[in-house]
Design an enzyme around this catalytic site. Structure first.
Site, PDB file in Angstrom:
ATOM      1  N   LEU A 112      38.249  37.793  34.677  1.00 37.80           N
ATOM      2  CA  LEU A 112      38.883  39.103  34.625  1.00 37.80           C
ATOM      3  C   LEU A 112      40.126  38.991  35.488  1.00 37.80           C
ATOM      4  O   LEU A 112      40.045  38.576  36.648  1.00 37.80           O
ATOM      5  CB  LEU A 112      37.903  40.157  35.157  1.00 37.80           C
ATOM      6  CG  LEU A 112      38.180  41.626  34.895  1.00 37.80           C
ATOM      7  CD1 LEU A 112      38.352  41.914  33.404  1.00 37.80           C
ATOM      8  CD2 LEU A 112      37.051  42.476  35.451  1.00 37.80           C
ATOM      9  N   ASP A 113      41.286  39.311  34.926  1.00 36.83           N
ATOM     10  CA  ASP A 113      42.547  39.202  35.665  1.00 36.83           C
ATOM     11  C   ASP A 113      42.469  39.925  37.000  1.00 36.83           C
ATOM     12  O   ASP A 113      41.776  40.933  37.121  1.00 36.83           O
ATOM     13  CB  ASP A 113      43.698  39.835  34.868  1.00 36.83           C
ATOM     14  CG  ASP A 113      44.039  39.078  33.605  1.00 36.83           C
ATOM     15  OD1 ASP A 113      43.707  37.892  33.508  1.00 36.83           O
ATOM     16  OD2 ASP A 113      44.646  39.696  32.713  1.00 36.83           O
ATOM     17  N   ALA A 114      43.245  39.457  37.959  1.00 39.08           N
ATOM     18  CA  ALA A 114      43.304  40.121  39.269  1.00 39.08           C
ATOM     19  C   ALA A 114      43.741  41.575  39.113  1.00 39.08           C
ATOM     20  O   ALA A 114      43.258  42.452  39.837  1.00 39.08           O
ATOM     21  CB  ALA A 114      44.256  39.373  40.199  1.00 39.08           C
ATOM     22  N   SER A 142      42.990  43.550  36.817  1.00 39.48           N
ATOM     23  CA  SER A 142      41.944  44.318  36.136  1.00 39.48           C
ATOM     24  C   SER A 142      40.750  44.501  37.062  1.00 39.48           C
ATOM     25  O   SER A 142      40.529  43.725  37.978  1.00 39.48           O
ATOM     26  CB  SER A 142      41.516  43.595  34.856  1.00 39.48           C
ATOM     27  OG  SER A 142      42.627  43.423  33.998  1.00 39.48           O
TER      28      SER A 142
END
Length: 181
Positions: free
Chosen positions: A40-42, A44
């Protein structure tokens, strides 16, 4: 076998290895031998699943298994029916074409926590919330999808992976629970 549901805070890296100046999963989870089933992207927030079982990790994260992932998305503007339809159908993002997905306009969820730092507000531009369920998960896909139809993402929360959801397991950012197996 362990299955951990973790609510990843905004700006936390979805890895255990140290990252200079950034918080990682190791700052929140001190459980030996578990690994994230997907990333999960930073930028997000939201649900991550972690496990000590390699087969389960592969089943959850590998695109060929088509595990549905639902994102609660705050966008700039208010999409009309045509924009929602475009989002739900295959969308050409230049390096790939998305698969059809489920999109619906929703109210801000009651279970949602305030973000720190808060999302910027523009007095002249309203925001709205969408629930987007995809079965793939290319890099920054949901953000790219909403931008492609003219409604940039302001906040992105993964709210469900398959049957596991933040609605049924209300965790605050940084909290986790181990599911019985």
């Amino acid at each position: 076998m362990k299955l951990i549901l973790f609510n990843k805070p905004f700006q936390v890296m979805s890895q255990f290895s140290p990252q200079a100046g950034r918080e990682t999963l190791a700052d929140y989870l001190q459980i030996p031998d578990i690994y994230p089933a997907g990333r999960l992207d930073a930028d997000s927030e939201g649900l991550m699943l972690l496990t000590d079982d390699g087969r389960l990790q592969h089943q959850i994260s590998h695109p060929k298994h088509k595990e549905a992932k639902t994102y609660t998305v705050q966008v700039e503007g208010v999409p009309d029916e045509q924009a929602l339809l475009r989002l739900s159908q295959p969308l050409d993002l230049r390096d790939f074409v998305t698969q059809p997905c489920k999109v619906e306009q929703i109210e801000e969820p009651a279970w949602l926590w305030p973000r720190d730092p808060p999302v910027r507000k523009r007095l002249s531009i309203p925001t709205s919330w969408l629930a987007i369920t995809i079965k793939e998960g290319k890099n920054r896909q949901v953000r790219r999808m909403t931008a492609a139809v003219g409604f940039p993402t302001l906040r992105l929360i993964r709210s469900a992976i398959g049957p596991c959801s933040l609605a049924s397991h209300p965790l605050r950012p940084g909290e986790w629970v181990q599911l019985p197996m």
